[in-house]
Design a protein around this motif. Structure first.
Motif, PDB file in Angstrom:
ATOM      1  N   ALA A 183     -34.614  -0.212  13.775  1.00 22.80           N
ATOM      2  CA  ALA A 183     -33.611  -1.281  13.741  1.00 22.80           C
ATOM      3  C   ALA A 183     -33.172  -1.620  15.161  1.00 22.80           C
ATOM      4  CB  ALA A 183     -32.418  -0.847  12.897  1.00 22.80           C
ATOM      5  N   LEU A 240     -33.832  -5.255  17.233  1.00 26.85           N
ATOM      6  CA  LEU A 240     -32.748  -6.044  17.821  1.00 26.85           C
ATOM      7  C   LEU A 240     -32.950  -6.176  19.323  1.00 26.85           C
ATOM      8  CD1 LEU A 240     -30.207  -7.474  16.996  1.00 26.85           C
ATOM      9  CD2 LEU A 240     -28.923  -5.421  17.430  1.00 26.85           C
ATOM     10  N   ALA A 284     -35.574  -8.779  20.028  1.00 28.11           N
ATOM     11  CA  ALA A 284     -35.060 -10.136  19.845  1.00 28.11           C
ATOM     12  C   ALA A 284     -34.249 -10.543  21.071  1.00 28.11           C
ATOM     13  CB  ALA A 284     -34.211 -10.207  18.583  1.00 28.11           C
ATOM     14  N   VAL A 296     -36.578 -11.472  23.914  1.00 26.16           N
ATOM     15  CA  VAL A 296     -37.137 -12.817  23.765  1.00 26.16           C
ATOM     16  C   VAL A 296     -36.141 -13.867  24.245  1.00 26.16           C
ATOM     17  CG1 VAL A 296     -37.866 -14.514  22.066  1.00 26.16           C
ATOM     18  CG2 VAL A 296     -38.680 -12.174  21.891  1.00 26.16           C
ATOM     19  N   ARG A 297     -34.901 -13.699  23.802  1.00 27.14           N
ATOM     20  CA  ARG A 297     -33.879 -14.680  24.210  1.00 27.14           C
ATOM     21  C   ARG A 297     -33.609 -14.617  25.705  1.00 27.14           C
ATOM     22  NH1 ARG A 297     -30.087 -16.583  20.712  1.00 27.14           N
ATOM     23  NH2 ARG A 297     -29.259 -17.572  22.560  1.00 27.14           N
ATOM     24  N   THR A 323     -43.498  -9.749  20.415  1.00 28.77           N
ATOM     25  CA  THR A 323     -42.665 -10.090  21.566  1.00 28.77           C
ATOM     26  C   THR A 323     -43.532 -10.391  22.782  1.00 28.77           C
ATOM     27  OG1 THR A 323     -41.118  -8.503  20.696  1.00 28.77           O
ATOM     28  CG2 THR A 323     -40.664  -9.356  22.886  1.00 28.77           C
ATOM     29  N   ALA A 331     -29.399  -4.895  11.692  1.00 29.69           N
ATOM     30  CA  ALA A 331     -30.420  -5.345  12.636  1.00 29.69           C
ATOM     31  C   ALA A 331     -31.012  -6.672  12.181  1.00 29.69           C
ATOM     32  CB  ALA A 331     -31.512  -4.294  12.766  1.00 29.69           C
ATOM     33  N   ILE A 337     -29.529  -8.994  10.449  1.00 31.16           N
ATOM     34  CA  ILE A 337     -28.550 -10.046  10.757  1.00 31.16           C
ATOM     35  C   ILE A 337     -28.617 -10.397  12.242  1.00 31.16           C
ATOM     36  CG2 ILE A 337     -26.076 -10.504  10.959  1.00 31.16           C
ATOM     37  CD1 ILE A 337     -26.970 -10.725   8.175  1.00 31.16           C
ATOM     38  N   GLY A 338     -28.733  -9.352  13.070  1.00 29.51           N
ATOM     39  CA  GLY A 338     -28.785  -9.589  14.506  1.00 29.51           C
ATOM     40  C   GLY A 338     -29.972 -10.460  14.878  1.00 29.51           C
ATOM     41  N   VAL A 339     -31.151 -10.100  14.365  1.00 29.26           N
ATOM     42  CA  VAL A 339     -32.337 -10.869  14.725  1.00 29.26           C
ATOM     43  C   VAL A 339     -32.255 -12.278  14.155  1.00 29.26           C
ATOM     44  CG1 VAL A 339     -34.839 -10.975  14.514  1.00 29.26           C
ATOM     45  CG2 VAL A 339     -33.729  -8.802  14.923  1.00 29.26           C
ATOM     46  N   MET A 340     -31.754 -12.391  12.921  1.00 28.93           N
ATOM     47  CA  MET A 340     -31.620 -13.732  12.323  1.00 28.93           C
ATOM     48  C   MET A 340     -30.753 -14.617  13.199  1.00 28.93           C
ATOM     49  SD  MET A 340     -30.850 -13.056   8.328  1.00 28.93           S
ATOM     50  CE  MET A 340     -31.471 -11.586   7.584  1.00 28.93           C
ATOM     51  N   SER A 341     -29.641 -14.041  13.705  1.00 29.38           N
ATOM     52  CA  SER A 341     -28.735 -14.892  14.469  1.00 29.38           C
ATOM     53  C   SER A 341     -29.291 -15.170  15.864  1.00 29.38           C
ATOM     54  CB  SER A 341     -27.362 -14.233  14.574  1.00 29.38           C
ATOM     55  OG  SER A 341     -27.452 -13.074  15.343  1.00 29.38           O
ATOM     56  N   LEU A 342     -30.070 -14.237  16.389  1.00 31.26           N
ATOM     57  CA  LEU A 342     -30.562 -14.438  17.754  1.00 31.26           C
ATOM     58  C   LEU A 342     -31.770 -15.375  17.802  1.00 31.26           C
ATOM     59  CD1 LEU A 342     -30.283 -10.836  19.182  1.00 31.26           C
ATOM     60  CD2 LEU A 342     -29.087 -12.849  19.977  1.00 31.26           C
ATOM     61  N   LEU A 343     -32.626 -15.270  16.810  1.00 27.13           N
ATOM     62  CA  LEU A 343     -33.855 -16.052  16.851  1.00 27.13           C
ATOM     63  C   LEU A 343     -33.838 -17.160  15.797  1.00 27.13           C
ATOM     64  CD1 LEU A 343     -36.544 -13.248  17.317  1.00 27.13           C
ATOM     65  CD2 LEU A 343     -35.326 -14.533  19.048  1.00 27.13           C
ATOM     66  N   MET A 344     -32.766 -17.911  15.791  1.00 27.70           N
ATOM     67  CA  MET A 344     -32.720 -18.980  14.808  1.00 27.70           C
ATOM     68  C   MET A 344     -33.625 -20.121  15.249  1.00 27.70           C
ATOM     69  SD  MET A 344     -29.160 -19.075  12.992  1.00 27.70           S
ATOM     70  CE  MET A 344     -28.593 -20.385  13.836  1.00 27.70           C
ATOM     71  N   LEU A 384     -37.929 -10.258   9.974  1.00 24.19           N
ATOM     72  CA  LEU A 384     -38.164 -10.023  11.399  1.00 24.19           C
ATOM     73  C   LEU A 384     -39.461 -10.698  11.822  1.00 24.19           C
ATOM     74  CD1 LEU A 384     -37.382  -6.226  11.936  1.00 24.19           C
ATOM     75  CD2 LEU A 384     -35.914  -8.179  12.328  1.00 24.19           C
ATOM     76  N   LYS A 417     -39.231 -14.445  11.913  1.00 27.98           N
ATOM     77  CA  LYS A 417     -38.427 -14.949  13.032  1.00 27.98           C
ATOM     78  C   LYS A 417     -39.215 -14.911  14.325  1.00 27.98           C
ATOM     79  CE  LYS A 417     -34.729 -15.908  10.846  1.00 27.98           C
ATOM     80  NZ  LYS A 417     -34.245 -17.265  10.720  1.00 27.98           N
ATOM     81  N   PHE A 418     -39.893 -13.788  14.569  1.00 27.45           N
ATOM     82  CA  PHE A 418     -40.662 -13.691  15.811  1.00 27.45           C
ATOM     83  C   PHE A 418     -41.799 -14.713  15.816  1.00 27.45           C
ATOM     84  CE2 PHE A 418     -39.158 -10.393  18.554  1.00 27.45           C
ATOM     85  CZ  PHE A 418     -38.385  -9.588  17.734  1.00 27.45           C
ATOM     86  N   ARG A 448     -40.647 -18.148  16.553  1.00 28.92           N
ATOM     87  CA  ARG A 448     -40.359 -18.314  17.971  1.00 28.92           C
ATOM     88  C   ARG A 448     -41.637 -18.678  18.718  1.00 28.92           C
ATOM     89  NH1 ARG A 448     -35.106 -19.172  18.497  1.00 28.92           N
ATOM     90  NH2 ARG A 448     -34.549 -19.074  20.689  1.00 28.92           N
ATOM     91  N   HIS A 461     -42.403 -22.102  20.814  1.00 33.03           N
ATOM     92  CA  HIS A 461     -42.844 -22.165  22.206  1.00 33.03           C
ATOM     93  C   HIS A 461     -44.082 -23.024  22.356  1.00 33.03           C
ATOM     94  CE1 HIS A 461     -40.590 -18.693  24.238  1.00 33.03           C
ATOM     95  NE2 HIS A 461     -39.894 -19.183  23.253  1.00 33.03           N
ATOM     96  N   TYR A 509     -23.480 -15.570  10.062  1.00 30.09           N
ATOM     97  CA  TYR A 509     -23.997 -14.344  10.664  1.00 30.09           C
ATOM     98  C   TYR A 509     -22.899 -13.627  11.441  1.00 30.09           C
ATOM     99  CZ  TYR A 509     -28.597 -16.225   9.579  1.00 30.09           C
ATOM    100  OH  TYR A 509     -29.693 -16.707   8.931  1.00 30.09           O
ATOM    101  N   LEU A 511     -24.970  -1.650  16.404  1.00 32.78           N
ATOM    102  CA  LEU A 511     -25.924  -2.747  16.219  1.00 32.78           C
ATOM    103  C   LEU A 511     -25.192  -4.042  15.932  1.00 32.78           C
ATOM    104  CD1 LEU A 511     -28.860  -1.180  14.215  1.00 32.78           C
ATOM    105  CD2 LEU A 511     -28.851  -2.000  16.538  1.00 32.78           C
ATOM    106  N   THR A 533     -24.850  -7.629  18.202  1.00 34.07           N
ATOM    107  CA  THR A 533     -25.032  -8.961  17.646  1.00 34.07           C
ATOM    108  C   THR A 533     -23.856  -9.863  17.971  1.00 34.07           C
ATOM    109  OG1 THR A 533     -26.212  -7.952  15.817  1.00 34.07           O
ATOM    110  CG2 THR A 533     -25.486 -10.215  15.523  1.00 34.07           C
TER     111      THR A 533
END
Lengths: 140, 323, 492
Positions: free
Chosen positions: A86, A90, A93, A96-97, B64, B154, B156-163, B308, B311-312, B315, B319, C111, C144, C148
């Motif tokens: 996990a 994260l 991600a 990447v950003r 990645t 995790a 949720i984190g990836v979903m929000s970061l790589l929208m 995950l 989302k990747f 991305r 690109h 989120y 975590l 976020t």
């Protein structure tokens, strides 16, 4: 006896240290995450080794076996593995950003850009009279 | 000896500047660890490490690497301080090992205090042959709930970061072919494999009570099947079968199912996650409870892993499209 | 129903977080989160009452007895902190509705609230549990989700800060994992109170000492003790305002709780005294931390960074109380935990309100705001005065207790240093005041108005709490004393 009994743990310690070293010594964000994975995996060895009983078998009850290894460390490490992936996901991600935002995945480049941003703000606030102090650069 | 191989791999990783190789080596490292876990009687752990560490984790790293530069910049690298910190840590650890019970020693405190009850009584109290599953799902079921929540967090984190905005999706959808469109043989083999993988996942899911396996492993294998399909047949095709929004909701659903079982236990008069009350017979109740929560685990893990990957991949698509 | 209170306050946000994904309408999710947090707050209030009247509560998860299953154990110490965390979280959420809509694109709101509730779950879980490994799991939930909610904003620097936090946080968590593993190795148990019973037999073991070392370093990374604080300033400075207010007020406090719990309830102060000069180490790190961080704060132009450095300095005071190792010292530590949470939540919310209006956290953009946003600025000044420790504010109360505890121990030079360090706080707070009230605005900002009521109300609730608890100290001092007594009672 002492040496043989602990040899396993010492190798595990060396593995941990290699992982830990990668995390803190390298600048590349991806490599840091790889190091973190190695560091964590090595800690898992510590747990699993302590659960091992000589001559025992996996803790799945069966009439043919009498001695089993300790199941509790296994349970804890199952949890820890999942926590590890996990965190890695994260972290990736974020990498990447970060690359999209900074154009680099080297820690140093990112810090340079951040410091540059801050200096510009200082310039805007104080004009030319008060150049940014040495202290600001140190505490970035 | 496996441990020496591990050490070699780890050292190789520090030396290499090619991140692609580094990631591959770390995959190998995971696989070696899995065999070592197997050697130490930790079958469930080995299974998980192989599927999570060597499988999903490597996959995410590679995904990645498609988005970022492949080579590490050399000479940016200040080992003195790091080495100092590492040596201090190492010294503390080695110092700590001096008084440790020896490896494999059956008289060590860990085998004397809490664990014997799991080994001796779990068959009567929980009724499953796989003690790891009993401890995981019942005795320490709350930890496992926490772990599912970590996976969800995790996700949720990836979903929000790589929208990815709907607009990009709509524009890109028709134009992006699958990366391995032309690998006919692979496609055919994969088509044959897919049902097998999914069935195997279900087997692992429901057989975890008796052998190694359970929700995590099953979830990861299930996700791997879907991911394989996506790689060969393209995002658009997969997403027309499995809606991303639906998968996102599934990530939440697994957590809800798991914690919901706990709440039902409370309503029926037990403590949180006390499955005894779920049925007239406590052992039967335990069975039912464990079945349900393992299902919750499987759903969340599979859904998060698939998300995950989506989302990747999106991305990457984005690109490409922007260039 | 009351019997389930210990678990309910963790389970309610845990269950609610995934529900947010189903609600999907951002505003609805926000309101829902407020209610969830408020429910947790009411329950923890009930718990505190229960604990004060009836003593410690134990709750067996899954119905399994303690060392085999996971136990929740609520006593005065953690119910006090549960109340603090859920209370601050609720007030901060009240302000979030408008603040978030200004700072985040709308499709990220759901989120954000989901992660926020998960973070709350994690923090409450760490506080309530009596199981060493469970601490690790809930620590990771909260970590975590904090990565976020830090990175979710639009500032790119938040991404780098979040990454740095992730690396340092994970190293910390792994150290904690090593510590727990070594403790388990020597005792065979994971339950904290069972550990406390079994550890004395192996006090002399090198492994236990090593376990203690790893655990302490891991937790200190999490609580940003100088010099392990490097992740904190950037993470706080560039995160969305609501995140900063919430994390600054709660997350480091929870880490301090873990530290206190392990030093006093698990290892026992005798072991600590016997094996390590921990008091001296904390004393030195605390003092150096206070001075370095306070001086750094005076140089910051970004007001969030300024107060983030001040947070690091405040951690120093908190640790100083621990270093004294007396009942009075712990009382001071606990008081400062509570009080500092109130101050920082108020300050960062007020800064968030300014950001809502002017879209910046640079001090130079604050020029002239004294006239434009008088109420918000008054709140910042009040928070600043509290940080300095001016009488009639909470800051005064905790500094007073800290100095008394230091004098009681006979460490008067340290007490003098603490007073001196307050002068540095005067400097950085004065810098803010100078920009706000005494600098003519360079850019004319006609359209800037006072912050909206939805933000002013929570801000002033916290400011008034700052003043109220500065005058009427019965609750805070009383509970802190009780908790400190019980910590020493257990081990004497």
């Amino acid at each position: 006896m002492n040496i043989i009994g602990l040899y396993n743990y010492w190798i595990v310690v060396v593995l941990m240290l290699i992982g830990f070293y990668i995390v803190i010594a390298h600048e590349n964000l991806i490599k840091k995450l790889v190091g973190l994975t190695i560091f964590q995996t090595s800690v898992f060895f510590l747990y699993i080794s302590m659960g091992k009983v000589a001559g025992a078998t996996a803790p799945i009850l069966d009439e043919n076996y009498q001695i089993y290894s300790n199941p509790l460390p296994h349970v804890l490490i199952l949890t820890a593995i999942v926590v590890g992936i996990a965190t890695t996901a994260l972290g990736l991600a974020l990498v990447v950003r970060i690359y999209e935002a900074y154009g680099s995945i080297e820690e140093n480049d990112i810090q340079v850009q951040d410091t540059h941003d801050r200096l510009e703000c200082q310039l805007e606030a104080y004009g030319r009279q008060k150049p940014p102090t040495l202290f600001d650069q140190e505490t970035n | 000896m496996l441990l020496s191989f591990l050490a070699l791999t780890a050292i190789a990783i520090t030396r290499m500047g090619d991140l692609f190789a580094v990631v591959m080596l770390s995959g190998i490292y995971s696989l070696l660890s899995a065999s070592l876990f197997l050697d130490l009687d930790a079958v469930d752990v080995a299974f998980t490490e192989a599927s999570v560490g060597a499988g999903i984790s490597t996959l995410l790293f590679l995904a990645t690497l498609k988005l970022v530069p492949r080579y590490e910049k050399k000479s940016r690298y200040k080992p003195a301080l790091a080495l100092g910190v590492v040596i201090v840590t190492g010294a503390l650890l080695i110092y700590g090992t001096l008084d440790m019970p020896h490896f494999g020693d059956a008289d060590a405190p860990v085998h004397q205090h809490v664990a014997p009850r799991y080994l001796n009584d779990s068959i009567n109290e929980v009724g499953l042959p796989n003690v790891v599953t009993s401890v995981l799902a019942s005795y320490r079921g709350y930890d496992t709930l926490g772990e599912v929540v970590v996976v969800f967090a995790a996700g949720i984190g990836v979903m929000s970061l790589l929208m990815v905005s709907q607009r990009t999706k709509a524009r890109a959808l028709t134009k992006v072919p699958a990366d391995m469109q032309h690998q006919i043989i692979l496609r055919i083999v994969a088509k044959m494999m897919l049902p097998l993988i999914l069935i195997f996942a279900l087997y692992v899911q429901f057989h975890g009570d008796y052998g190694p396996g359970g929700g995590f492993q099953a979830g990861v294998i299930f996700a791997a099947g879907i991911i394989l399909y996506t790689m060969l047949f393209g995002l658009s095709l997969t997403q027309s079968v499995i809606k991303p929004v639906f998968v996102e909701m599934l990530t939440a659903f697994g957590v809800l199912l798991y914690s919901g079982v706990g709440i039902v236990c409370m309503i029926l008069g037990g403590n949180y996650l006390d499955y005894d009350v779920l049925s007239h017979d406590p052992v039967h109740g335990q069975h039912l409870g464990i079945l349900l929560i393992e299902l919750g685990v499987g759903i969340t893990v599979a859904a998060v892993m698939i998300t995950l990957f989506f989302k990747f991949t999106w991305r990457t698509v984005k690109h490409k499209y922007n260039q | 129903m009351t019997a389930h209170f210990p678990i309910l306050q963790v389970i309610i946000p845990l269950f609610a977080a995934p529900l947010c994904l189903f609600l999907r309408i951002p505003r609805l999710v926000g309101v829902f989160a407020i209610f969830v947090s408020a429910a947790a707050f009411l329950i923890s209030y009930g718990l505190l009452q229960e604990v004060i009247t009836h003593g410690t509560i134990s709750y067996k998860l899954g119905g399994w007895p303690a060392p085999w299953g996971i136990e929740y154990r609520i006593d005065t110490l953690n119910s006090f902190l549960l109340l603090l965390v859920s209370g601050v979280s609720t007030v901060v959420l009240l302000a979030s509705l408008s603040s978030i809509s200004r700072e985040l694109p709308q499709n990220r709101h759901t989120y954000f609230y989901t992660a926020y509730l998960l973070c709350l779950t994690g923090l409450l879980g760490i506080l309530a549990t009596a199981d060493a490994f469970n601490v690790f799991v809930f620590l990771e939930i909260s970590s975590l989700s904090s990565y976020t909610i830090i990175a979710i904003g639009t500032d790119r620097r938040a991404l780098a800060a979040s990454y740095q936090y992730l690396i340092m946080g994970t190293i910390g968590a792994t150290f904690i994992l090593i510590g727990v593993g070594l403790m388990y190795m020597m005792t065979g148990t994971l339950n904290m109170y069972d550990l406390a019973e079994r550890l004395p037999a192996v006090y002399k073991s090198k492994t236990v000492l090593s376990a203690f070392g790893f655990f302490i370093v891991g937790v200190c990374l999490k609580l940003a003790l100088f010099p392990l604080h490097l992740w904190l300033p950037n993470a706080y400075a560039y995160a969305p305002s609501i995140t900063t207010a919430f994390l600054a007020a709660t997350s480091t406090k929870v880490a301090v709780y873990v530290l206190i719990r392990y030093i006093f309830s698990v290892f026992g102060i005798e072991f600590v005294d016997m094996s390590l000069p921990l008091g001296d180490i904390f004393l030195i790190l605390g003092l150096v931390g206070i001075f370095v961080a306070s001086i750094s704060a005076t140089f910051q132009l970004n007001i969030k960074r300024l107060f983030a450095y001040s947070s690091v300095a405040q951690i120093g005071y908190i640790i100083l109380g621990l270093a004294i190792e007396t009942q009075l010292g712990i009382t001071a530590t606990l008081l400062h935990l509570f009080n500092h949470a109130l101050m920082k939540a108020a300050l960062f919310l007020a800064i968030g309100a300014v950001f809502y209006r002017i879209g910046s956290a640079q001090l130079n953009h604050y020029a002239g705001l004294g006239k434009k946003m008088p109420l918000t600025m008054a709140a910042i000044v009040a928070g600043g005065l509290s940080l300095i420790g001016v009488p009639l504010t909470v800051g005064f109360v905790s500094k007073w207790y800290l100095v008394v505890a230091l004098l009681d121990k006979g460490w008067w030079p340290v007490a003098v240093l603490v007073l001196l360090s307050s002068l540095i706080a005067v400097i950085y707070v004065w810098r803010v005041v100078e920009w706000v009230y005494f600098t003519p605005p360079r850019i004319i900002t006609e359209e800037v108005k006072e912050a909206p009521l939805s933000q002013l109300i929570p801000i002033w609730m916290l400011v008034l709490a700052n003043i109220y608890f500065g005058v009427d100290t019965r609750l805070t001092v009383g509970v802190s004393k009780l908790a400190a007594q019980s910590l020493f009672g257990v081990n004497l």
